[in-house]
Design a protein around this motif. Sequence first.
Motif, mmCIF file in Angstrom:
data_model
loop_
_atom_site.group_PDB
_atom_site.id
_atom_site.type_symbol
_atom_site.label_atom_id
_atom_site.label_comp_id
_atom_site.label_asym_id
_atom_site.label_seq_id
_atom_site.Cartn_x
_atom_site.Cartn_y
_atom_site.Cartn_z
ATOM 1 N N GLY A 133 -7.045 -3.380 13.308
ATOM 2 C CA GLY A 133 -8.021 -3.115 12.252
ATOM 3 C C GLY A 133 -7.361 -3.317 10.902
ATOM 4 N N THR A 134 -8.079 -2.924 9.849
ATOM 5 C CA THR A 134 -7.587 -3.119 8.487
ATOM 6 C C THR A 134 -7.336 -1.783 7.809
ATOM 7 O OG1 THR A 134 -8.792 -5.210 8.284
ATOM 8 C CG2 THR A 134 -8.070 -4.150 6.243
ATOM 9 N N TYR A 135 -6.139 -1.634 7.258
ATOM 10 C CA TYR A 135 -5.752 -0.429 6.519
ATOM 11 C C TYR A 135 -5.611 -0.826 5.044
ATOM 12 C CZ TYR A 135 -4.451 1.151 11.221
ATOM 13 O OH TYR A 135 -4.456 1.485 12.551
ATOM 14 N N SER A 136 -6.402 -0.220 4.184
ATOM 15 C CA SER A 136 -6.393 -0.554 2.763
ATOM 16 C C SER A 136 -6.029 0.673 1.945
ATOM 17 C CB SER A 136 -7.769 -1.081 2.307
ATOM 18 O OG SER A 136 -8.126 -2.239 3.034
ATOM 19 N N TRP A 137 -5.096 0.491 1.028
ATOM 20 C CA TRP A 137 -4.676 1.609 0.196
ATOM 21 C C TRP A 137 -5.786 1.991 -0.790
ATOM 22 C CZ3 TRP A 137 -1.891 5.634 -0.027
ATOM 23 C CH2 TRP A 137 -1.638 6.289 -1.229
ATOM 24 N N ASN A 138 -6.181 3.275 -0.739
ATOM 25 C CA ASN A 138 -7.199 3.814 -1.634
ATOM 26 C C ASN A 138 -6.486 4.559 -2.750
ATOM 27 O OD1 ASN A 138 -9.124 5.570 -2.882
ATOM 28 N ND2 ASN A 138 -10.474 5.309 -1.108
ATOM 29 N N TYR A 139 -6.424 3.924 -3.923
ATOM 30 C CA TYR A 139 -5.637 4.480 -5.020
ATOM 31 C C TYR A 139 -6.233 5.794 -5.530
ATOM 32 C CZ TYR A 139 -3.659 5.023 -9.665
ATOM 33 O OH TYR A 139 -3.055 5.531 -10.778
ATOM 34 N N GLU A 140 -7.546 5.853 -5.616
ATOM 35 C CA GLU A 140 -8.183 7.048 -6.165
ATOM 36 C C GLU A 140 -7.943 8.271 -5.285
ATOM 37 O OE1 GLU A 140 -9.531 7.446 -9.068
ATOM 38 O OE2 GLU A 140 -9.118 5.355 -9.572
ATOM 39 N N ASN A 141 -8.019 8.099 -3.971
ATOM 40 C CA ASN A 141 -7.870 9.233 -3.049
ATOM 41 C C ASN A 141 -6.448 9.404 -2.536
ATOM 42 O OD1 ASN A 141 -10.637 9.732 -3.256
ATOM 43 N ND2 ASN A 141 -11.124 8.406 -1.507
ATOM 44 N N ARG A 142 -5.571 8.482 -2.920
ATOM 45 C CA ARG A 142 -4.176 8.534 -2.460
ATOM 46 C C ARG A 142 -4.097 8.628 -0.930
ATOM 47 N NH1 ARG A 142 -3.037 7.414 -7.203
ATOM 48 N NH2 ARG A 142 -1.190 8.180 -8.316
ATOM 49 N N GLU A 143 -4.789 7.704 -0.260
ATOM 50 C CA GLU A 143 -4.772 7.665 1.201
ATOM 51 C C GLU A 143 -5.136 6.270 1.669
ATOM 52 O OE1 GLU A 143 -7.665 10.506 2.460
ATOM 53 O OE2 GLU A 143 -9.365 9.199 2.022
ATOM 54 N N TRP A 144 -5.020 6.071 2.974
ATOM 55 C CA TRP A 144 -5.323 4.785 3.572
ATOM 56 C C TRP A 144 -6.735 4.796 4.159
ATOM 57 C CZ3 TRP A 144 -2.201 0.648 3.019
ATOM 58 C CH2 TRP A 144 -0.861 0.888 2.677
ATOM 59 N N ASP A 145 -7.576 3.862 3.717
ATOM 60 C CA ASP A 145 -8.878 3.665 4.358
ATOM 61 C C ASP A 145 -8.674 2.781 5.580
ATOM 62 O OD1 ASP A 145 -10.138 5.096 2.356
ATOM 63 O OD2 ASP A 145 -10.559 3.306 1.145
#
Length: 419
Positions: A133-145
Amino acid sequence: MKLKNLFFAFVALAGFAFVSCSDDDDEQQFSTASVEENKALIQENGLAMLSEVKAIQSSPSGLYLQNGISLITGYDLFANNTQLQGKNAEVLTSMIHPLTLAADLNMSNIASFAKGDVNPMVLYISNWSKLTGTYSWNYENREWDYTKGGDEIIIKYPSAGLSIKSKGDDAPVNDAVIRFYGLKTVTGTYAWADDATVLPTALKCELKVYSTTYMNFDFNAAYKTSDSHPSSLKVNLEMQKYKLAIDASNNDTKGSASVKLTKGDQILMAMKMDAKGEWTAAALNTDPEFGDVIASGNASLQIMNVKVEGNVDVESINKAMASYANIVIDSLSIAAQCDIINKNAKLALCFVDSNRIIAKIIAYPSSDEEWNSETQQYEKEFEIGFAFQFADNSVMDSRTYFSEGFELFLDQMESFSGN
């Protein structure tokens, strides 16, 4: 008796029979440079090697990988992947094995591949369908989507990491993409596994920032049907102008391994061995004493313009050392064993470009202070050391001679030889 010293653990314990530096073993020629000039050249060579390793780590490839590893491990890449249950940390460590190898040329990782060890990869390979799958860095939430789907593991993150941005700034672009893809497997059974294990036969990994490729990792392996241990293994790693090639094979009676790090056409480091002996899984999984595993073979070591080569009478050393297997290790016994090695081994440190000898390598009784936790005191321990004997017959302990760059070289040989 085990040879704990790095050079002789790699050379004598393994029973390597080298091709000598000189074409004529009886008339080996020393370098025409003075002893002091040779010493200076070796130290310069070691520092140059250290400089190259640091250059790799500080290159765009190294920095982008380090930034990615920091985000992946620091913020739990799998936190939002509900398909995984427990052991996330272990699976993550297993998965980033190729990334850590590339980021800092981790010698324990290089050594494990050179020995045909795929254990670090097995855990995440067996969980592949849950990881894709795809893991994308979520800068606002400081986590990986995480978005499920596909047959690849795709990780998107800002190549510069988080150091240049603070909360409230515009979110950094996920311009870096790491892909794990091209997985092929076979099912086998390890002696230590209760159930059948999924083993990787092929895997690729790459790092791109926009359209530029900064890292390519290509893994291929084949396995013995008897116990599913690797019969061959190849790893090719490219980071722009730097390339690392690892090649290993094992058919139970003969094993070989080679490691080569290059910068363009220049060899920075090369190690190679090809030896006959008892290479079964049972033998390799024990803690072998001198000469138990390898009967005969050849090898070479090179770091930039310096190489270690020579001749070793393996059979004579094995027979003579057998009488020291169960005795107390003291200065006298170590001295006697050094005499055995010096009588049956002709080893030398040579320049690659001129094929001339810098110094002969001799065994000598070495000692060190080791802390005894039971007696709460430092105690002297004796072991076989090595020293360089130059053309003027001056002798120098390598530990006081090598620069920082060559200490790195010794660490690399220690990891490669498994001692």
